[in-house]
Design an enzyme around this catalytic site. Structure first.
Site, PDB file in Angstrom:
ATOM      1  N   GLY A  66      10.441   3.949 -26.832  1.00  0.00           N
ATOM      2  CA  GLY A  66       9.591   4.756 -27.688  1.00  0.00           C
ATOM      3  C   GLY A  66      10.408   5.719 -28.518  1.00  0.00           C
ATOM      4  N   ALA A  67      11.387   6.350 -27.880  1.00  0.00           N
ATOM      5  CA  ALA A  67      12.235   7.318 -28.572  1.00  0.00           C
ATOM      6  C   ALA A  67      13.372   7.692 -27.642  1.00  0.00           C
ATOM      7  CB  ALA A  67      11.428   8.560 -28.967  1.00  0.00           C
TER       8      ALA A  67
ATOM      9  N   ASN B 223      18.490  12.163 -27.693  1.00  0.00           N
ATOM     10  CA  ASN B 223      19.863  12.563 -28.012  1.00  0.00           C
ATOM     11  C   ASN B 223      19.924  14.024 -28.470  1.00  0.00           C
ATOM     12  OD1 ASN B 223      20.524   9.603 -28.017  1.00  0.00           O
ATOM     13  ND2 ASN B 223      19.294   9.702 -29.880  1.00  0.00           N
TER      14      ASN B 223
ATOM     15  N   HIS C 178       7.624  14.980 -25.589  1.00  0.00           N
ATOM     16  CA  HIS C 178       8.448  14.473 -24.482  1.00  0.00           C
ATOM     17  C   HIS C 178       9.931  14.558 -24.819  1.00  0.00           C
ATOM     18  CE1 HIS C 178       9.249  11.775 -21.003  1.00  0.00           C
ATOM     19  NE2 HIS C 178      10.267  11.385 -21.744  1.00  0.00           N
ATOM     20  N   GLU C 179      10.297  14.032 -25.978  1.00  0.00           N
ATOM     21  CA  GLU C 179      11.723  14.019 -26.324  1.00  0.00           C
ATOM     22  C   GLU C 179      12.247  15.431 -26.573  1.00  0.00           C
ATOM     23  OE1 GLU C 179      13.015  11.310 -25.650  1.00  0.00           O
ATOM     24  OE2 GLU C 179      11.176  10.131 -25.656  1.00  0.00           O
TER      25      GLU C 179
END
Length: 867
Positions: free
Chosen positions: A270-271, A274, A306-307
């Site tokens: 999904g992603a 980094n 989330h990321e």
């Protein structure tokens, strides 16, 4: 002699074999000359020995076929006899002490279809390094407990790649005389190589700023193709909301001066979080009313959050080894779930999260691929990104939150972040921080990290009218799973309450009872009337509840319980009990279901979103999970029969709900989203009733819709009908969106999920469609993944569905092993089915495993599914 299948006997990686790295790499300097056909990577590693294995050589991981063009140590080039390749590792004997190691390699990103390392996507060059992609870029000790500070100098053709992005803050740019340009980036925070990122391409940015609680200004950028810029506003709003929420709820500020996101079309996940440069599958960035459904909008916000939240729960504090993966993923899923709940309807969000858990993780826990949230072994790390690690991991964190309370959990998370900042931590570090901050002993709770399987809790409530007491008897069992035949009881926090069956009043307000032994009981005094049990309220524990509550009790709770999730759950349990009885040929109280749905539709105090969720029948797959042996034909017959009766009996109410939820213009508010949800559900029941005007009604909605939710909702209803309106809508949808890859995925999916009898044949034709490709993970999941979730078509009696999916797995495996492996689990549930289908599914798994040259990814999934 080796087997003709090169990976027939892979060696498992064991958690018990963990040893600290012999060499650390405090600093990395990369110079990358970017070119799609031949990218040159010069790496300078500052290395120093770590105690424990004195005299051990430096071992740097590489990719298959990768050979260094140059190696130097402390400025001196090495001869061929001074280094060696062992398997895929570059081995360099070094004297103890600090050294500078230089290597140089050439890689070909345009040929990298696995989408790991550096690869090409839609004119971009981009990276994906989790879990083991960095070794495809350069030689490096590719493990999460080697943390380094990175400086990266990127060089590329200015016309082709005008934008050059990497982790951290930009420290310089410049032009070169040959038409190329350069950019240098430095990340001051030590990170594992799986968090390394680069992107080069012709991109434009939606730019904004966020001012942190301490007053620092952070430059934000969401980078996409210029034509996609208008579709990034929602993602930017979600990013800023996430940053503010993390400060408010967890006290965590962002720590760099720049935060960038890049959307790419080809992405396995999904992603990716980094550090300072998140790379996203474009489906989780791009959204506008014309092309994105409400579910897409919610997914964009949830994944962006989330990321971003990973900046602390994953980046500043990372995981020591991949066995600790749930340390960052389970914790961060819980965080993004809570963020999303705060942004909209908490009740509906909880329903959605539990529905996903039951659809993906419960079957995983009950099958051959069952594993704890901290497993003991794996063959291929990419198969480790499972619903157990993510979704069950989040539920384990939620139980801690329930047991400790919001303030206690915050004390524990503060201590965890403060004590482990800048390190590679373990699940034990997290639990120890929770214990120390709250003065509690979580020794028994650790079993949730080491035991697989979904606990089953039996809850029996008795009432003694003479003494005015009630007793709740509880018992738990954790079923055997592969490699774990015997289990110990686990602490299970159960939120529960009692209501009066006659008065409807609350007899016992909600309390949390922790079931920590195999059996337990609770005595309730002063219970003057027959009580009705509300248990596992809010789904406080990821367990299956087995109770003796009658249809009357469940109907009562579905109308009167003051916990929204418990109210939903009562309705669902009533439906499940009725449908299982119908499937098994036993008497069933369908009238109770119909009346409960009628009552829910008539309750004006309920919001439309909740009503839309509550009145949906359980899926065929979920019903199969309730049976000793799955018979797809019987399940479909029972479910469709009840659905039709609900449609016909309550047709007037469905039409009233449909008319009442018509919109006068698009709005992205919780109320508007709820109305659209209920409108589509009502349309589905009108169609199920067999109404003569159902197809025309759906087509009218399809053609008049001013948003994708209403348009796609109507298309979903039409997709399962046999009517000329269906073909008109499908053709119109294709012509309107054929140039938009993300929306075209929906066109493939709606046909793959159709309940028509000819679905398997249509999906086979779609696999030959010019717009279908095995190379794009989104498109493969849209057609093949969706078809494998279609219980009726996938489980065709002749095995054609199994054969099709197995063919697609084998065709995709050489192109993208990770994506292919994720298509295997539906075949792995063969043990749950009646003998004929079980044999057909098993035969396809055997065919897959016997294929020469199979990837480790697919081999592990298929072989474990057989074992």
């Amino acid at each position: 002699m080796d087997s003709p299948n090169a990976i027939a006997t892979p060696h498992p990686i064991l958690r018990s074999d963990y040893r600290p790295p012999a060499w650390l790499v405090p600093a990395v300097h990369l110079e990358v000359e970017l070119d799609p056909a031949a990218t040159r990577v010069r790496a300078r590693l500052s290395v120093e020995p770590q105690g424990g294995t004195p005299g051990a050589p430096l071992r740097l991981d590489g990719a298959p076929g990768m050979v260094p063009e140059r190696i130097a140590v402390d400025g001196r080039p090495l001869g061929a006899e001074e280094w060696r390749i062992e398997g895929e590792q570059l081995v360099i004997p070094l004297d103890q002490g600090a050294h500078i190691v230089d290597t140089e390699v050439v890689i070909a990103p345009e040929g990298n279809t696995q989408l790991m390392g550096l690869y090409a996507s839609g004119g971009l060059l981009c990276t994906q390094c989790e879990a083991e992609g960095f070794r495809r870029i350069t030689f490096f000790p590719d493990r999460p407990d080697v943390l380094s500070r990175y400086t990266v100098r990127m060089v590329a053709d200015r016309a082709r790649y005008p934008v050059l992005l990497a982790n951290g803050d930009q420290t310089g740019t410049g032009d070169m005389t040959d038409g190329r340009h350069w950019a240098e980036w430095h990340d001051p925070f030590p990170k594992p190589c799986y968090l390394f990122a680069m992107v080069a391409g012709d991109l434009k940015a939606n730019r904004d700023r966020f001012v942190t609680a301490s007053g620092r200004s952070v430059e934000l950028g969401i980078w996409v193709r210029e034509a996609d810029l208008p579709r990034t506003a929602h993602a930017m709003a979600a990013l800023k909301a996430s940053m503010a929420w993390d400060e408010r709820v967890y006290g965590r500020e962002y720590d760099l001066s720049i935060f960038n996101i890049v959307a790419v079309a080809d992405f396995n996940f999904g992603a990716m979080e980094n550090k300072g440069l998140n790379i996203f599958n474009s489906r989780y960035i791009l959204a506008d009313p014309e092309t994105a459904t409400d579910a897409d909008y919610d997914a964009v916000a949830g994944v962006v959050a989330h990321e971003y939240f990973h900046n602390w729960s994953g980046n500043r504090v990372t995981c020591r080894d991949w066995f600790q993966l749930s340390l960052k993923e389970g914790f961060t899923v819980f965080r993004d779930q809570e963020f999303s709940a705060d942004q909209g309807s908490r009740a509906v969000k909880r329903i959605e999260d539990v529905r996903v858990l039951r659809a993906a993780q419960f079957p995983e826990d009950a099958g051959p691929l069952a594993h704890p949230i901290r497993p003991d072994s794996y063959l291929e790390i990419s198969n480790f990104y499972t619903a157990t690690i993510y979704n069950k991991g989040a539920e384990v964190i939620r139980m801690l939150h329930t047991m400790l309370g919001a303030e206690g959990f915050r004390r524990g998370s503060d201590r965890y972040f403060d004590e482990n900042d800048g390190t590679a931590a373990t699940c034990e570090d997290f639990l120890r921080a929770m214990e120390t901050a709250n003065g509690v002993d979580l020794g028994g709770f650790r079993r949730w990290y080491g035991q697989a399987g979904t606990p089953r809790v039996r809850a029996l409530l008795s009432h003694d009218a003479a003494s005015g007491t009630a007793r709740l008897s509880l018992a738990q069992i954790v079923p055997p799973t592969p490699g774990q035949p015997d289990k110990l009881p686990m602490p299970i926090p159960l939120r529960l309450a009692l209501f009066g069956a006659e008065s409807g009043r609350t007899l016992v307000p909600e309390r949390v009872h922790i079931l920590s032994e195999a059996e337990d009981s609770i005595l309730f005094p002063a219970i003057g009337e027959r009580p009705v049990l509300s248990i596992n309220r809010g789904f406080s524990a990821p367990v299956v509840i087995e109770s003796d509550r009658s249809a009357e009790d469940l109907a009562f709770l579905s109308a009167h319980d003051d916990d929204p999730f418990a109210r939903f759950e009562a309705m669902q349990q009533l439906m499940v009990d009725t449908l299982v009885a119908l499937i098994e040929g036993r008497p069933a109280d369908e009238a109770a279901v119909i009346e409960a749905v009628r009552t829910t539709l008539a309750d004006e105090a309920l919001d439309a979103a909740f009503v839309g969720e509550a009145v949906l029948l359980p899926t065929e797959a979920f019903l199969g999970d309730q049976l000793a042996q799955v018979d797809p034909v019987a399940i479909r017959r029972a479910r469709e029969g009840l659905r039709q009766r609900l449609g016909r009996t309550l047709e007037a109410q469905w039409r009233a709900a449909y008319a009442a939820t018509a919109a006068n213009g698009f709005a992205l508010t919780p109320v508007a989203k709820g109305r659209r949800r209920l409108r589509t559900v009502a349309l589905g029941y009108i169609a199920a009733s067999g109404a003569a005007d159902a197809a025309a009604l759906a087509l009218a909605q399809f053609e008049a819709a001013d948003n994708m939710t209403d348009r796609y909702g109507a298309l979903g209803v039409l997709g399962s009908m046999v009517a000329p309106e269906r073909e008109r809508a499908l053709e119109g949808f294709y012509e309107r969106y054929r140039a938009d890859a993300l929306v075209l995925d929906k066109w493939f999916t709606v046909q793959a999920l159709s309940t028509r009898e000819d679905t398997a044949e249509q999906v086979a034709r779609l696999a030959r469609h010019p717009d279908f490709t095995l190379a794009n993970p989104n498109r493969l999941r849209a057609l093949v993944g969706a078809f494998a979730a279609n219980q009726h078509a996938f489980h065709a009696a002749d095995g054609s569905g199994y054969r099709f999916v197995a063919d697609m797995i084998l065709a995709a495996d050489p192109i993208n092993a990770q994506t292919a492996a994720r298509l295997v689990p539906p075949l792995g549930r063969w043990r749950r089915f009646e003998p004929m289908r079980a044999a057909l599914m098993r035969a396809e798994l055997e065919r897959i495993v016997a294929t020469p040259g199979l990837s480790r990814d697919v081999f592990e999934q298929a072989s474990k599914s057989l074992g």
